[in-house]
Design an enzyme around this catalytic site. Structure first.
Site, PDB file in Angstrom:
ATOM      1  N   PRO A   2      40.455  34.726  37.573  1.00  0.00           N
ATOM      2  CA  PRO A   2      41.897  34.563  37.374  1.00  0.00           C
ATOM      3  C   PRO A   2      42.593  34.211  38.683  1.00  0.00           C
ATOM      4  O   PRO A   2      42.266  34.743  39.740  1.00  0.00           O
ATOM      5  CB  PRO A   2      42.329  35.937  36.853  1.00  0.00           C
ATOM      6  CG  PRO A   2      41.093  36.534  36.271  1.00  0.00           C
ATOM      7  CD  PRO A   2      39.959  36.025  37.105  1.00  0.00           C
ATOM      8  N   GLU A   3      43.566  33.316  38.596  1.00  0.00           N
ATOM      9  CA  GLU A   3      44.303  32.920  39.793  1.00  0.00           C
ATOM     10  C   GLU A   3      45.616  33.701  39.871  1.00  0.00           C
ATOM     11  O   GLU A   3      45.928  34.519  39.004  1.00  0.00           O
ATOM     12  CB  GLU A   3      44.498  31.409  39.801  1.00  0.00           C
ATOM     13  CG  GLU A   3      43.151  30.690  39.708  1.00  0.00           C
ATOM     14  CD  GLU A   3      43.149  29.243  40.144  1.00  0.00           C
ATOM     15  OE1 GLU A   3      44.032  28.830  40.914  1.00  0.00           O
ATOM     16  OE2 GLU A   3      42.228  28.513  39.726  1.00  0.00           O
ATOM     17  N   LYS A  52      45.517  37.652  44.308  1.00  0.00           N
ATOM     18  CA  LYS A  52      44.711  38.055  43.161  1.00  0.00           C
ATOM     19  C   LYS A  52      44.578  39.574  43.053  1.00  0.00           C
ATOM     20  O   LYS A  52      43.685  40.075  42.375  1.00  0.00           O
ATOM     21  CB  LYS A  52      43.337  37.390  43.244  1.00  0.00           C
ATOM     22  CG  LYS A  52      43.417  35.856  43.288  1.00  0.00           C
ATOM     23  CD  LYS A  52      42.051  35.204  43.416  1.00  0.00           C
ATOM     24  CE  LYS A  52      42.172  33.692  43.531  1.00  0.00           C
ATOM     25  NZ  LYS A  52      40.856  33.028  43.608  1.00  0.00           N
ATOM     26  N   ARG A 258      31.377  26.438  45.574  1.00  0.00           N
ATOM     27  CA  ARG A 258      32.365  26.303  44.505  1.00  0.00           C
ATOM     28  C   ARG A 258      32.462  24.841  44.116  1.00  0.00           C
ATOM     29  O   ARG A 258      32.262  23.940  44.933  1.00  0.00           O
ATOM     30  CB  ARG A 258      33.742  26.818  44.950  1.00  0.00           C
ATOM     31  CG  ARG A 258      33.783  28.279  45.336  1.00  0.00           C
ATOM     32  CD  ARG A 258      33.478  29.203  44.176  1.00  0.00           C
ATOM     33  NE  ARG A 258      34.444  29.083  43.103  1.00  0.00           N
ATOM     34  CZ  ARG A 258      35.588  29.753  43.038  1.00  0.00           C
ATOM     35  NH1 ARG A 258      35.906  30.600  44.007  1.00  0.00           N
ATOM     36  NH2 ARG A 258      36.401  29.610  42.019  1.00  0.00           N
TER      37      ARG A 258
END
Length: 272
Positions: A2-3, A52, A258
């Site tokens: 989640p951002e 976050k 990533r």
């Protein structure tokens, strides 16, 4: 993962549902049981998010710190309270709703000093009123690291993840591998302002949608119904698909373990 907009939505939701009320706190799974006993029955005074990270403040030196990580979720269900399902690390029961936390990277009871230390190590959060973009610019403008690295460094900008990174860089035509020190000041100002706007919209909608009106299939006349569900972003996870602006296939590579997505035409590499 989640951002930042997700954590700010949770902070707002929990503020609305639970603040100002004594909260029944438990740990059905057992891993947070000792700390849950300390918090059980206390009044939730305030909630906040930074990047976050989510913080619940229950009084002096009683701060619940949560980081969802890759797999964490926080449900929100109207009462009556139901038996726990699965591995529930933390359960909060308020006057009208209850919330179950599953699979977080961090769920801990910390002191005010420890909470302040977490805030201090985090960078500017575009969704916080106390955000200091000058501090982020000072780091970026001196760095040889590429923008793809800097935008994901939570000590530089807190709350930006893989999706917002890909989309913000696309929207500003910036090469992900451009060194931070090669970014012009006016480019940084525009990028920061856009991150603020995108993240705020993410909080409002509860999802990430980054298309400008001229590229949004829902706003065509007539709307492109076949593309409505498929197109919400420019680059993220669109490997090989045509760029919505120029038609060039969206490129993909790995960067620091990533996934990285960009358009080679709209985001050209800087001249050597």
């Amino acid at each position: 993962m989640p951002e930042g907009h997700t954590l700010h939505r949770l902070a707002r939701l929990h503020r609305r549902r639970y603040r100002g009320h004594p909260i029944a706190v438990s740990s059905p799974q057992g891993r947070f049981a000792t700390s849950a006993e300390v918090l059980d029955g206390r009044v939730l005074e305030r909630t906040e998010a930074h990047g976050k990270h989510l913080f619940h403040h229950y009084g002096p030196d009683l701060v619940l710190h949560v980081h969802l990580g890759l797999y964490g979720t926080f449900s929100d269900v109207p009462r009556p309270v139901e038996p726990p399902r699965g591995l529930v690390r933390l359960r909060l029961v308020g006057p009208s709703h209850f919330a179950d936390l599953r699979g977080p990277t961090a769920c801990e009871l910390i002191s005010d000093v420890e909470a302040a230390a977490i805030h201090a190590r985090l960078g500017a959060d575009p969704l916080r009123r106390d955000a200091d973009p000058e501090r982020a610019w000072a780091r970026i403008s001196r760095s040889r690291a590429p923008l793809a690295t800097l935008l994901m460094d939570q000590s530089v900008i807190a709350g930006v993840g893989n999706v917002y990174r890909a989309e913000a860089l696309f929207r500003h035509g910036l090469d992900p591998l451009l060194p931070g020190r090669a970014l012009r000041r006016e480019q940084w100002d525009a990028l920061w302002a856009d991150l603020v706007a995108l993240l705020r919209e993410g909080v409002r909608r509860g999802k990430i949608e980054t298309l400008r009106p001229e590229h949004d299939p829902r706003l065509l006349a007539p709307p492109d119904r076949g593309a409505v569900c498929a197109r919400r972003v420019y680059a993220y996870r669109r490997t090989g698909q045509p760029c919505l602006v120029c038609g060039t296939p969206i490129a993909h590579s790995e960067h620091l373990a990533r996934n990285l997505f960009w358009c080679p035409t709209c985001q050209p590499a800087a001249a050597a």
